[in-house]
Design an enzyme around this catalytic site. Sequence first.
Site, PDB file in Angstrom:
ATOM      1  N   HIS A   1      -2.683  -3.711   4.247  1.00  0.00           N
ATOM      2  CA  HIS A   1      -4.558  -3.532   4.783  1.00  0.00           C
ATOM      3  C   HIS A   1      -4.252  -4.271   3.084  1.00  0.00           C
ATOM      4  CE1 HIS A   1      -5.998  -0.683   7.075  1.00  0.00           C
ATOM      5  NE2 HIS A   1      -5.964  -1.554   7.426  1.00  0.00           N
TER       6      HIS A   1
ATOM      7  N   ASP B   1      -5.876  -4.257   0.461  1.00  0.00           N
ATOM      8  CA  ASP B   1      -6.031  -3.069  -0.763  1.00  0.00           C
ATOM      9  C   ASP B   1      -4.408  -2.955  -1.307  1.00  0.00           C
ATOM     10  OD1 ASP B   1      -6.750  -1.620   1.772  1.00  0.00           O
ATOM     11  OD2 ASP B   1      -6.942   0.399   0.508  1.00  0.00           O
ATOM     12  N   HIS B   2      -3.635  -2.909  -0.313  1.00  0.00           N
ATOM     13  CA  HIS B   2      -2.060  -2.337  -0.691  1.00  0.00           C
ATOM     14  C   HIS B   2      -1.555  -3.799  -0.676  1.00  0.00           C
ATOM     15  CE1 HIS B   2      -3.030   2.040  -0.107  1.00  0.00           C
ATOM     16  NE2 HIS B   2      -4.448   1.119   0.913  1.00  0.00           N
TER      17      HIS B   2
ATOM     18  N   HIS C   1      -2.362   5.090  10.584  1.00  0.00           N
ATOM     19  CA  HIS C   1      -3.549   4.431  10.082  1.00  0.00           C
ATOM     20  C   HIS C   1      -3.322   2.932  10.535  1.00  0.00           C
ATOM     21  CE1 HIS C   1      -6.383   2.955   6.523  1.00  0.00           C
ATOM     22  NE2 HIS C   1      -5.379   2.734   5.926  1.00  0.00           N
TER      23      HIS C   1
ATOM     24  N   ASP D   1      -1.988   5.251   2.505  1.00  0.00           N
ATOM     25  CA  ASP D   1      -3.521   5.818   3.310  1.00  0.00           C
ATOM     26  C   ASP D   1      -2.662   6.480   4.241  1.00  0.00           C
ATOM     27  OD1 ASP D   1      -4.341   4.484   1.699  1.00  0.00           O
ATOM     28  OD2 ASP D   1      -4.994   2.617   2.788  1.00  0.00           O
TER      29      ASP D   1
ATOM     30  N   HIS E   1      -5.540   6.664  -2.985  1.00  0.00           N
ATOM     31  CA  HIS E   1      -6.880   6.378  -2.814  1.00  0.00           C
ATOM     32  C   HIS E   1      -7.675   7.826  -3.827  1.00  0.00           C
ATOM     33  CE1 HIS E   1      -8.254   2.773  -0.718  1.00  0.00           C
ATOM     34  NE2 HIS E   1      -6.928   3.406   0.019  1.00  0.00           N
TER      35      HIS E   1
HETATM   36 FE    FE Z   1      -6.128   1.630   1.743  1.00  0.00          FE
HETATM   37 ZN    ZN Z   2      -5.357   1.090   4.445  1.00  0.00          ZN
END
Ligand code: FE
Ligand code: ZN
Length: 250
Positions: A58, A60-61, A114, A133, A171
Amino acid sequence: MTLTVHQFACLSDNYGFLIRDEATGQAACIDTPDAEAILRELAGLGWTLTHILNTHWHPDHAGGNAAIKAATGCEVVGPAEVERIGAAPDRIVTDGDIVMLGETRLEVMDTGGHTLGHITYYDAADRMAFVGDTLFALGCGRLFEGTPQQMWTSLQRLAVLPEDVTVYCAHEYTAANARFALSVDADPALKARAEQIFAARKRGDWTVPTTIGLEKATNPFLRAPLLRPDIADPAEAFGAVRAAKDSFQG
Ligand code: FE
Ligand code: ZN
């Protein structure tokens, strides 16, 4: 076998983690949510980055991989799926692989659900797990690519780690997770923890990291079979709690 962790908040609700093997000075970032923030933190610490350790693909990773690699020349380690947002990792890892950061041994655990190809880095000697996550404080990742059965299996792999293992989640979702948890679980330990969480967030304090023991005692996703005694299959009970969270308006 001493690992130092430097945690910082970035983007809207992500945590960045820089880790350093004290024996050798090798340092890594767990995921790359925000390249600028990571490079700034590194400069402040005076650490030299040798590795990026991605948990999943993802943005944001793994979105900061290219910029951080360009700035530091570090090696990118991660699951094959990271290629979806740019370059393939320099080293693709899967379940059971070992990543050495200096003298620190990080075991790669498949914790898919996920996303497919979501991994956890587990340092058994230092009792630390970097779970991306997969597991959150009072929560778990949404099932974007995996099935309830896969996620349940992944969560169970984490749940059998020693209770004092520190869990670094990616998060700060904890207050929202607590509101949902209270809607499905009347356990007093959860109630007490939720109150602490709301107070901490009011002060602006972080609720991450957590521990395996704390999550086993209060996380509604790990407690799913207890919360849904009407569903015989544990993975299906988990799936029902996950679906309830997805539609929760709290
Ligand atoms: Fe994330
Ligand atoms: Zn994620």
